[in-house]
Design a protein around this motif. Structure first.
Motif, PDB file in Angstrom:
ATOM      1  N   ALA A  39       0.824  -1.201   0.000  1.00 32.79           N
ATOM      2  CA  ALA A  39       0.000   0.000   0.000  1.00 32.79           C
ATOM      3  C   ALA A  39       0.866   1.262   0.000  1.00 32.79           C
ATOM      4  CB  ALA A  39      -0.923  -0.011   1.216  1.00 32.79           C
ATOM      5  N   PHE A  40       1.968   1.232   0.739  1.00 35.88           N
ATOM      6  CA  PHE A  40       2.851   2.396   0.789  1.00 35.88           C
ATOM      7  C   PHE A  40       3.486   2.667  -0.570  1.00 35.88           C
ATOM      8  CE2 PHE A  40       7.198   4.023   1.224  1.00 35.88           C
ATOM      9  CZ  PHE A  40       6.950   5.250   1.809  1.00 35.88           C
ATOM     10  N   HIS A  41       4.057   1.645  -1.171  1.00 32.97           N
ATOM     11  CA  HIS A  41       4.733   1.837  -2.452  1.00 32.97           C
ATOM     12  C   HIS A  41       3.746   2.258  -3.543  1.00 32.97           C
ATOM     13  CE1 HIS A  41       8.713   0.630  -1.251  1.00 32.97           C
ATOM     14  NE2 HIS A  41       8.281  -0.502  -0.754  1.00 32.97           N
ATOM     15  N   ALA A  42       2.515   1.775  -3.461  1.00 32.77           N
ATOM     16  CA  ALA A  42       1.531   2.123  -4.482  1.00 32.77           C
ATOM     17  C   ALA A  42       1.056   3.561  -4.338  1.00 32.77           C
ATOM     18  CB  ALA A  42       0.337   1.171  -4.399  1.00 32.77           C
ATOM     19  N   ALA A  43       0.984   4.061  -3.101  1.00 31.74           N
ATOM     20  CA  ALA A  43       0.401   5.386  -2.866  1.00 31.74           C
ATOM     21  C   ALA A  43       1.430   6.501  -2.725  1.00 31.74           C
ATOM     22  CB  ALA A  43      -0.480   5.349  -1.614  1.00 31.74           C
ATOM     23  N   ALA A  44       2.613   6.193  -2.185  1.00 28.81           N
ATOM     24  CA  ALA A  44       3.567   7.252  -1.861  1.00 28.81           C
ATOM     25  C   ALA A  44       4.020   8.016  -3.096  1.00 28.81           C
ATOM     26  CB  ALA A  44       4.776   6.660  -1.145  1.00 28.81           C
ATOM     27  N   HIS A  45       4.176   7.312  -4.226  1.00 25.65           N
ATOM     28  CA  HIS A  45       4.674   7.977  -5.429  1.00 25.65           C
ATOM     29  C   HIS A  45       3.636   8.899  -6.063  1.00 25.65           C
ATOM     30  CE1 HIS A  45       8.401   5.710  -5.437  1.00 25.65           C
ATOM     31  NE2 HIS A  45       7.701   4.624  -5.165  1.00 25.65           N
ATOM     32  N   ARG A  46       2.383   8.785  -5.654  1.00 28.31           N
ATOM     33  CA  ARG A  46       1.358   9.716  -6.138  1.00 28.31           C
ATOM     34  C   ARG A  46       1.433  11.055  -5.426  1.00 28.31           C
ATOM     35  NH1 ARG A  46      -3.642   5.380  -5.797  1.00 28.31           N
ATOM     36  NH2 ARG A  46      -2.766   3.829  -7.247  1.00 28.31           N
ATOM     37  N   ASN A  47       2.265  11.131  -4.413  1.00 25.70           N
ATOM     38  CA  ASN A  47       2.532  12.361  -3.672  1.00 25.70           C
ATOM     39  C   ASN A  47       1.285  12.963  -3.030  1.00 25.70           C
ATOM     40  OD1 ASN A  47       4.271  14.302  -2.648  1.00 25.70           O
ATOM     41  ND2 ASN A  47       3.941  15.688  -4.379  1.00 25.70           N
ATOM     42  N   PRO A  48       0.500  12.140  -2.319  1.00 28.88           N
ATOM     43  CA  PRO A  48      -0.607  12.739  -1.573  1.00 28.88           C
ATOM     44  C   PRO A  48      -0.064  13.456  -0.344  1.00 28.88           C
ATOM     45  CG  PRO A  48      -0.455  10.423  -1.043  1.00 28.88           C
ATOM     46  CD  PRO A  48       0.571  10.689  -2.118  1.00 28.88           C
ATOM     47  N   PRO A  49      -0.828  14.383   0.231  1.00 31.91           N
ATOM     48  CA  PRO A  49      -0.397  14.984   1.503  1.00 31.91           C
ATOM     49  C   PRO A  49      -0.123  13.888   2.538  1.00 31.91           C
ATOM     50  CG  PRO A  49      -2.277  16.165   0.608  1.00 31.91           C
ATOM     51  CD  PRO A  49      -2.097  14.950  -0.254  1.00 31.91           C
ATOM     52  N   LEU A  50       0.796  14.186   3.441  1.00 30.71           N
ATOM     53  CA  LEU A  50       1.244  13.171   4.378  1.00 30.71           C
ATOM     54  C   LEU A  50       0.087  12.597   5.188  1.00 30.71           C
ATOM     55  CD1 LEU A  50       3.830  11.759   5.384  1.00 30.71           C
ATOM     56  CD2 LEU A  50       3.977  13.497   7.172  1.00 30.71           C
ATOM     57  N   ALA A  51      -0.808  13.439   5.655  1.00 33.26           N
ATOM     58  CA  ALA A  51      -1.936  12.965   6.459  1.00 33.26           C
ATOM     59  C   ALA A  51      -2.849  12.051   5.643  1.00 33.26           C
ATOM     60  CB  ALA A  51      -2.732  14.144   7.001  1.00 33.26           C
ATOM     61  N   ARG A  52      -3.034  12.373   4.359  1.00 34.32           N
ATOM     62  CA  ARG A  52      -3.879  11.526   3.525  1.00 34.32           C
ATOM     63  C   ARG A  52      -3.223  10.169   3.285  1.00 34.32           C
ATOM     64  NH1 ARG A  52      -5.403  13.914  -2.156  1.00 34.32           N
ATOM     65  NH2 ARG A  52      -6.210  15.559  -0.772  1.00 34.32           N
ATOM     66  N   LEU A  53      -1.901  10.176   3.139  1.00 33.96           N
ATOM     67  CA  LEU A  53      -1.190   8.905   2.948  1.00 33.96           C
ATOM     68  C   LEU A  53      -1.320   8.028   4.186  1.00 33.96           C
ATOM     69  CD1 LEU A  53       0.708   7.039   1.406  1.00 33.96           C
ATOM     70  CD2 LEU A  53       2.640   8.398   2.255  1.00 33.96           C
ATOM     71  N   VAL A  54      -1.170   8.610   5.368  1.00 29.46           N
ATOM     72  CA  VAL A  54      -1.289   7.827   6.596  1.00 29.46           C
ATOM     73  C   VAL A  54      -2.713   7.294   6.750  1.00 29.46           C
ATOM     74  CG1 VAL A  54      -1.136   7.905   9.119  1.00 29.46           C
ATOM     75  CG2 VAL A  54       0.577   9.071   7.728  1.00 29.46           C
ATOM     76  N   ALA A  55      -3.709   8.112   6.414  1.00 30.07           N
ATOM     77  CA  ALA A  55      -5.094   7.640   6.485  1.00 30.07           C
ATOM     78  C   ALA A  55      -5.314   6.464   5.537  1.00 30.07           C
ATOM     79  CB  ALA A  55      -6.047   8.790   6.149  1.00 30.07           C
ATOM     80  N   HIS A  56      -4.714   6.549   4.359  1.00 34.72           N
ATOM     81  CA  HIS A  56      -4.838   5.446   3.399  1.00 34.72           C
ATOM     82  C   HIS A  56      -4.213   4.163   3.962  1.00 34.72           C
ATOM     83  CE1 HIS A  56      -4.598   3.125  -0.297  1.00 34.72           C
ATOM     84  NE2 HIS A  56      -3.284   3.057  -0.144  1.00 34.72           N
ATOM     85  N   LEU A  57      -3.045   4.268   4.577  1.00 28.83           N
ATOM     86  CA  LEU A  57      -2.398   3.090   5.153  1.00 28.83           C
ATOM     87  C   LEU A  57      -3.219   2.535   6.311  1.00 28.83           C
ATOM     88  CD1 LEU A  57       1.356   4.188   5.133  1.00 28.83           C
ATOM     89  CD2 LEU A  57       0.115   2.861   3.418  1.00 28.83           C
ATOM     90  N   HIS A  58      -3.754   3.428   7.133  1.00 28.85           N
ATOM     91  CA  HIS A  58      -4.599   2.967   8.235  1.00 28.85           C
ATOM     92  C   HIS A  58      -5.801   2.197   7.720  1.00 28.85           C
ATOM     93  CE1 HIS A  58      -7.198   3.025  11.809  1.00 28.85           C
ATOM     94  NE2 HIS A  58      -8.156   3.396  10.971  1.00 28.85           N
ATOM     95  N   ASN A  59      -6.485   2.743   6.728  1.00 33.81           N
ATOM     96  CA  ASN A  59      -7.683   2.085   6.204  1.00 33.81           C
ATOM     97  C   ASN A  59      -7.351   0.759   5.545  1.00 33.81           C
ATOM     98  OD1 ASN A  59      -9.219   4.241   7.105  1.00 33.81           O
ATOM     99  ND2 ASN A  59      -9.096   5.340   5.150  1.00 33.81           N
ATOM    100  N   THR A  60      -6.170   0.677   4.930  1.00 27.79           N
ATOM    101  CA  THR A  60      -5.745  -0.594   4.334  1.00 27.79           C
ATOM    102  C   THR A  60      -5.627  -1.675   5.401  1.00 27.79           C
ATOM    103  OG1 THR A  60      -4.536   0.555   2.581  1.00 27.79           O
ATOM    104  CG2 THR A  60      -3.921  -1.734   3.023  1.00 27.79           C
ATOM    105  N   VAL A  61      -4.984  -1.338   6.517  1.00 26.58           N
ATOM    106  CA  VAL A  61      -4.836  -2.308   7.605  1.00 26.58           C
ATOM    107  C   VAL A  61      -6.189  -2.580   8.264  1.00 26.58           C
ATOM    108  CG1 VAL A  61      -3.700  -2.778   9.809  1.00 26.58           C
ATOM    109  CG2 VAL A  61      -2.447  -1.578   8.001  1.00 26.58           C
ATOM    110  N   TYR A  62      -6.974  -1.521   8.475  1.00 26.46           N
ATOM    111  CA  TYR A  62      -8.254  -1.683   9.164  1.00 26.46           C
ATOM    112  C   TYR A  62      -9.190  -2.609   8.391  1.00 26.46           C
ATOM    113  CZ  TYR A  62     -12.970  -0.582  10.740  1.00 26.46           C
ATOM    114  OH  TYR A  62     -14.264  -0.692  11.175  1.00 26.46           O
ATOM    115  N   TRP A  63      -9.356  -2.361   7.103  1.00 29.97           N
ATOM    116  CA  TRP A  63     -10.293  -3.182   6.330  1.00 29.97           C
ATOM    117  C   TRP A  63      -9.794  -4.607   6.163  1.00 29.97           C
ATOM    118  CZ3 TRP A  63     -14.997  -1.888   6.235  1.00 29.97           C
ATOM    119  CH2 TRP A  63     -15.375  -0.538   6.245  1.00 29.97           C
ATOM    120  N   ASP A  64      -8.490  -4.790   6.264  1.00 30.35           N
ATOM    121  CA  ASP A  64      -7.978  -6.158   6.232  1.00 30.35           C
ATOM    122  C   ASP A  64      -8.334  -6.897   7.520  1.00 30.35           C
ATOM    123  OD1 ASP A  64      -6.198  -8.275   5.013  1.00 30.35           O
ATOM    124  OD2 ASP A  64      -5.097  -7.908   6.868  1.00 30.35           O
TER     125      ASP A  64
END
Length: 368
Positions: free
Chosen positions: A196-221
């Motif tokens: 999830a990190f490698h897929a999203a980090a290169h899109r350069n989202p704001p840091l808080a949005r990237l962390v939220a994305h990683l959290h939701n990835t783990v949460y929904w799993d």
């Protein structure tokens, strides 16, 4: 850099088959001499079965079959010399030796086949693990980087700890985390988060949005249907950092992770955030507004150390935690590679050579 705290030789103790072959051949010769010397009163021929059995501990199936054939031939010769080749006793000895030898050869063949299959499986697993936990580059923009990883699981290159970096148009991002659990059972969550990190980090989202994305990835799993009860309790402590190329600062979001250590002009400071977020996967679905980015100075010549609790919570024989901040302050080491290597060696010495949890270290130096 991946290091193991349990040493494993590349070759086993039985690596020189030719030299070891002297032992079973010598036994065959010795048993024949002793059997002929004792005569018909004491029969030592049944001991010949030891020769193929010993050979099976180091030799190939073909070599075991050769020694077994020599042992059976020796038994036939002994029976003929002692005048009992046609007796029921000697025929029973020959038959028993032949049967056991065939069994030993078959067992060695099955064992070697299993070793080949296991070797192929380990090779595939090593390739996958090396790909997932990619070695960090030595240079990332204006930063020099070094990392070391020690998996608690003896046969693993990676476990529940993770780190990664990604370049953005104006800087670099770093992730370090610790999945609940250790060793092989945590690799699934590690793989998910790194992907999830490698897929999203290169899109350069704001840091808080990237962390939220990683959290939701783990949460929904964790809330996905699963027969594994541990899957519903999974979470990841993590620290996400954004280091701009042109600004002498660090932007940090900490999700229940140990604070990074900053070395500035010889002084070691823990970058403790005012309001740490919950570990990734804990709670419910998150948005970027749920996270607060905190900024710390990071000037040219400063050194940053990221680590997991497998380092800071390693204990010695008296139960004392590893004093990582004190070590860094005392050593005054500036080179990232030498620092992580020295910390690795000192950590293992402190823990008596064995770690009970995965451990990861990442050192980042901002060049002048």
């Amino acid at each position: 850099m991946h290091l193991r705290h349990r040493s494993r030789g590349a070759e086993g103790p039985w690596h020189n088959s030719r030299a070891l072959l002297a032992a079973p051949l010598g036994l065959i010769a010795l048993i024949m001499v002793l059997d002929l010397w004792t005569g018909r009163s004491i029969q030592l021929g049944p001991l010949l079965v030891v020769a193929p059995a010993i050979t099976a501990t180091f030799g190939s199936p073909r070599l075991v079959a050769l020694v077994a054939a020599l042992a059976v031939g020796a038994q036939l010769l002994l029976s003929a010399l002692l005048g009992g080749l046609t007796t029921a006793n000697h025929q029973a000895q020959i038959g028993a030796l032949l049967t056991i030898s065939l069994f030993v050869v078959g067992f060695r063949y099955a064992h070697e086949r299993h070793e080949r299959q296991l070797g192929r499986a380990r090779l595939v697993a090593d390739v996958i693990q090396r790909y997932l936990l990619r070695p960090l580059p030595h240079r990332v923009g204006p930063l020099r980087v070094a990392a070391v990883y020690v998996a608690a699981e003896a046969e693993a290159l990676m476990g529940g700890d993770l780190y990664a970096t990604a370049r953005t148009p104006d800087g670099s991002r770093f992730l370090i985390g610790d999945v609940r659990g250790k060793g092989l059972p945590a690799i699934g969550s590690t793989t998910l988060l790194l992907g999830a990190f490698h897929a999203a980090a290169h899109r350069n989202p704001p840091l808080a949005r990237l962390v939220a994305h990683l959290h939701n990835t783990v949460y929904w799993d964790t809330v996905a249907p699963s027969d594994d009860p541990d899957n519903m309790e999974g979470f990841v402590t993590a620290a996400m950092l954004d280091i701009p190329d042109e600004e002498p600062v660090i932007r940090l979001i900490s999700c229940g992770h140990p604070p990074p250590l900053l070395v500035h002009k010889g002084r070691v400071t823990a970058l403790t955030v005012r309001d740490p977020a919950l570990p990734l996967g804990v709670g419910s679905d998150m948005e970027a507004d749920d996270y607060e980015v905190e900024t710390f100075p990071f000037e040219a010549g400063d050194l940053l150390l990221l680590y997991t609790d497998g380092v800071s919570e390693a204990r010695d024989a008296r139960g004392v935690f590893y004093p990582i901040a004190e070590r860094i302050a005392a050593w005054r080491e500036r080179d990232p590679q030498r620092l992580v290597q020295r910390l690795h060696d000192d950590l293992l010495g402190h823990a008596g050579g064995n770690l009970t949890d995965d451990a990861a270290l990442v050192a980042v130096l901002r060049c002048r």
